[in-house]
Design a protein around this motif. Structure first.
Motif, mmCIF file in Angstrom:
data_model
loop_
_atom_site.group_PDB
_atom_site.id
_atom_site.type_symbol
_atom_site.label_atom_id
_atom_site.label_comp_id
_atom_site.label_asym_id
_atom_site.label_seq_id
_atom_site.Cartn_x
_atom_site.Cartn_y
_atom_site.Cartn_z
ATOM 1 N N VAL A 172 46.465 52.517 34.949
ATOM 2 C CA VAL A 172 46.783 51.528 35.979
ATOM 3 C C VAL A 172 46.496 50.155 35.403
ATOM 4 N N ASP A 173 47.517 49.308 35.358
ATOM 5 C CA ASP A 173 47.365 47.995 34.730
ATOM 6 C C ASP A 173 46.763 46.987 35.711
ATOM 7 N N GLU A 174 46.521 45.792 35.197
ATOM 8 C CA GLU A 174 45.832 44.741 35.949
ATOM 9 C C GLU A 174 46.565 44.415 37.260
ATOM 10 N N GLY A 175 45.779 44.276 38.309
ATOM 11 C CA GLY A 175 46.301 43.821 39.582
ATOM 12 C C GLY A 175 47.171 44.793 40.333
ATOM 13 N N ALA A 176 47.311 46.002 39.845
ATOM 14 C CA ALA A 176 48.119 46.997 40.549
ATOM 15 C C ALA A 176 47.380 47.490 41.789
ATOM 16 N N SER A 177 48.141 48.047 42.717
ATOM 17 C CA SER A 177 47.577 48.572 43.962
ATOM 18 C C SER A 177 48.017 50.021 44.121
ATOM 19 N N ILE A 178 47.038 50.897 44.330
ATOM 20 C CA ILE A 178 47.306 52.333 44.411
ATOM 21 C C ILE A 178 46.814 52.857 45.750
ATOM 22 N N GLY A 179 47.715 53.506 46.514
ATOM 23 C CA GLY A 179 47.318 54.138 47.745
ATOM 24 C C GLY A 179 47.407 53.218 48.951
ATOM 25 N N PRO A 180 46.798 53.667 50.089
ATOM 26 C CA PRO A 180 45.978 54.876 50.240
ATOM 27 C C PRO A 180 46.807 56.162 50.179
ATOM 28 N N TYR A 181 46.109 57.273 49.987
ATOM 29 C CA TYR A 181 46.718 58.594 49.954
ATOM 30 C C TYR A 181 47.786 58.698 48.872
ATOM 31 N N ALA A 182 47.518 58.115 47.707
ATOM 32 C CA ALA A 182 48.452 58.227 46.588
ATOM 33 C C ALA A 182 47.940 59.269 45.605
ATOM 34 N N ARG A 183 48.888 59.841 44.852
ATOM 35 C CA ARG A 183 48.517 60.792 43.811
ATOM 36 C C ARG A 183 49.197 60.398 42.508
ATOM 37 N N LEU A 184 48.379 60.087 41.502
ATOM 38 C CA LEU A 184 48.895 59.810 40.170
ATOM 39 C C LEU A 184 48.556 60.996 39.284
ATOM 40 N N ARG A 185 49.592 61.661 38.796
ATOM 41 C CA ARG A 185 49.422 62.840 37.953
ATOM 42 C C ARG A 185 49.517 62.452 36.476
ATOM 43 N N PRO A 186 49.225 63.384 35.574
ATOM 44 C CA PRO A 186 49.229 63.042 34.144
ATOM 45 C C PRO A 186 50.542 62.414 33.692
ATOM 46 N N GLY A 187 50.397 61.357 32.898
ATOM 47 C CA GLY A 187 51.548 60.641 32.383
ATOM 48 C C GLY A 187 51.999 59.487 33.239
ATOM 49 N N ALA A 188 51.333 59.245 34.365
ATOM 50 C CA ALA A 188 51.684 58.105 35.215
ATOM 51 C C ALA A 188 51.174 56.818 34.567
ATOM 52 N N GLU A 189 52.057 55.836 34.442
ATOM 53 C CA GLU A 189 51.690 54.534 33.901
ATOM 54 C C GLU A 189 52.167 53.469 34.886
ATOM 55 N N ILE A 190 51.216 52.801 35.502
ATOM 56 C CA ILE A 190 51.518 51.833 36.557
ATOM 57 C C ILE A 190 51.322 50.434 36.005
ATOM 58 N N GLY A 191 52.377 49.631 36.035
ATOM 59 C CA GLY A 191 52.361 48.328 35.398
ATOM 60 C C GLY A 191 51.617 47.259 36.171
ATOM 61 N N GLN A 192 51.505 46.113 35.554
ATOM 62 C CA GLN A 192 50.756 44.994 36.114
ATOM 63 C C GLN A 192 51.350 44.578 37.463
#
Length: 452
Positions: A306-326
């Motif tokens: 998860v890169d800088e300043g990203a927002s995850i969720g609520p109730y999110a699921r990041l599985r292997p190989g997920a790359e979330i940008g800035q």
């Protein structure tokens, strides 16, 4: 300690009988990592040049873990389990090369720290022939007692062999011992099995060394560092301590944990400064979160970046190989697997993005799914920068959506969409004026007939 060579011998032959498990005991996990993995990494951090791991027969999973975790480690098989000294003897070939320090560790003490091992090594560097790590126990029942006279350790007495007065001693043996390397082979040869269990105790080396006028000392460490695991209750107790350590470390490094006791870490979780983690978040292995990102409540992350300043969720699921940008947004009830979501892109709710790329500043509408699996193979979906995908869209991979393209809500996309194009792929809407009145009349008549 860099000027002294060190061999760590890790005893890991336990079957896990009291764990009620078919899996070797040291393979049970703390913080998502096998207990033995923790000990291997601690031995390396404490300056071990070589590591010898003593395992039981037919423990291929343990051998695989050792090979994957520590390049300097070699496994030796203890074919019969006849006590700790017998186990160390199984690694005798490792003692043939000269070494300054030999440290004996245990694969089922996952909380041991490099600082604790270094405490033992410093005692050897000061001239001790043997150094034993002990701890003060509130309840010493079940532990071997460290018997100290005049500042010197004179014996370690197993509880079954202790006298009543020796059982009153609260200074207990952790099992972790350090030896002057040249001394250990002859001490092992001198250890017998004249005790209640008929086993060869490594602890008997203390009395033998004392009788020869050698210097034997006991060092004190925190009890938490040396807790062993013999059953699942103790495994859970160690997990609790591990999690408390990880939470404290994260907060001291600049991470905000809104409700620390509800956040669970893996052994390798990496969080940057000013990351905010809301309640009830679980970090599986392989997660890295950069500065300023927010992980909202009830999210689960594993194998993700998860890169800088990203927002995850609520109730999110990041599985292997997920790359979330800035600055990207992964919203509630969104699952991302083996996919990159580039800077500023938004997947706000109720979507599945798998085997895909979501370009910068693209917007993925609610209910969108990448149909990446045909029952046999996985296929890739590429969504361009600035694309807009309407709600309830199915993208049937392999498929490409161009930069700036628009996809109408409810579409099933099976062909590539060019840059800046509009794609509409849904059944034609038909409107029949007044038909609802006649349908209701028919339904009411049918309902009345059924009630007769």
């Amino acid at each position: 300690m860099t000027d002294r060579s060190c061999l760590a011998i890790i005893l890991a032959a336990g079957l896990g009988t009291r764990m009620k498990s078919a899996m070797p005991k040291v393979m049970h996990a703390i913080g998502g990592h096998p207990m033995l993995g923790h000990v291997l990494e601690t031995a390396t951090r404490a300056g071990s040049d070589r590591i010898a791991v003593v395992i039981g027969p037919d423990m291929s999973p343990v051998e695989s873990l050792v090979a994957a975790t520590a390049s300097s480690a070699v496994c030796f098989v203890q074919h019969e389990r006849k006590g700790t000294a017998h186990a160390v003897l199984a690694a005798r070939p490792a003692l043939e090369a000269p070494v300054d320090d030999v440290i004996v560790l245990y694969g089922d003490t996952p909380l041991i720290t490099a600082e604790a091992v270094e405490t033992v090594r410093r005692a050897l560097a000061r001239g001790a022939d043997i150094a034993v790590l002990g701890f003060e126990a509130a309840d010493p029942s079940g532990y071997g007692r460290l018997l100290v006279e005049g500042g010197r350790l004179v014996a370690i007495r197993e509880e079954k062999d202790a006298t009543d007065s020796e059982r009153e001693v609260s200074f207990c043996n952790s099992g972790i011992m350090g030896f002057r390397g040249a001394l250990l082979p002859e001490l092992l040869d001198a250890i017998g099995s004249d005790n209640a269990k008929g086993e060869f105790y490594l602890t008997d080396a203390v009395e033998i060394a004392t009788g020869r006028g050698l210097t034997v000392v006991a060092e004190t460490g925190p009890v938490e560092d040396v807790l062993g695991v013999n059953n699942r209750v103790q495994l859970a107790e160690c997990e609790e301590i591990f999690q408390a350590r990880m939470r404290r470390s994260a907060m001291l490094s600049g991470v905000t944990l809104v409700a620390p006791e509800t956040v669970f870490f893996s052994y390798d979780t990496k969080l940057g400064a000013d990351v905010v983690v809301e309640p009830n978040v679980v970090f599986g292995p392989g997660v890295s979160v950069s500065s300023g990102a927010v992980i909202h409540a009830f999210s689960h992350l594993e194998g993700a970046f998860v890169d800088e300043g990203a927002s995850i969720g609520p109730y999110a699921r990041l599985r292997p190989g997920a790359e979330i940008g800035q600055g990207a947004k992964i919203g509630n009830f969104v699952e991302v697997k083996k996919a990159s979501v580039e800077a500023g892109a938004k997947v706000n709710h109720l979507s599945y993005i798998g085997d895909a790329r979501v370009g910068a500043k693209a917007n993925i509408g609610a209910g969108t799914i990448t149909c990446n699996y045909d029952g046999y193979n996985k296929f890739f979906t590429d969504i361009g920068a600035g694309a807009f995908i309407g709600s309830n869209t199915a993208l049937v991979a392999p498929v490409s959506i161009g930069d700036g393209a628009l996809v109408a809500a409810g579409s099933v996309i099976v062909k590539d969409v060019p840059d800046d194009a509009l794609a509409v792929a849904r059944g034609q809407q038909v409107v029949k004026e007044g038909r609802a009145v006649s349908i209701r009349a028919i339904k009411e008549r049918m309902s009345a007939e059924r009630k007769k």
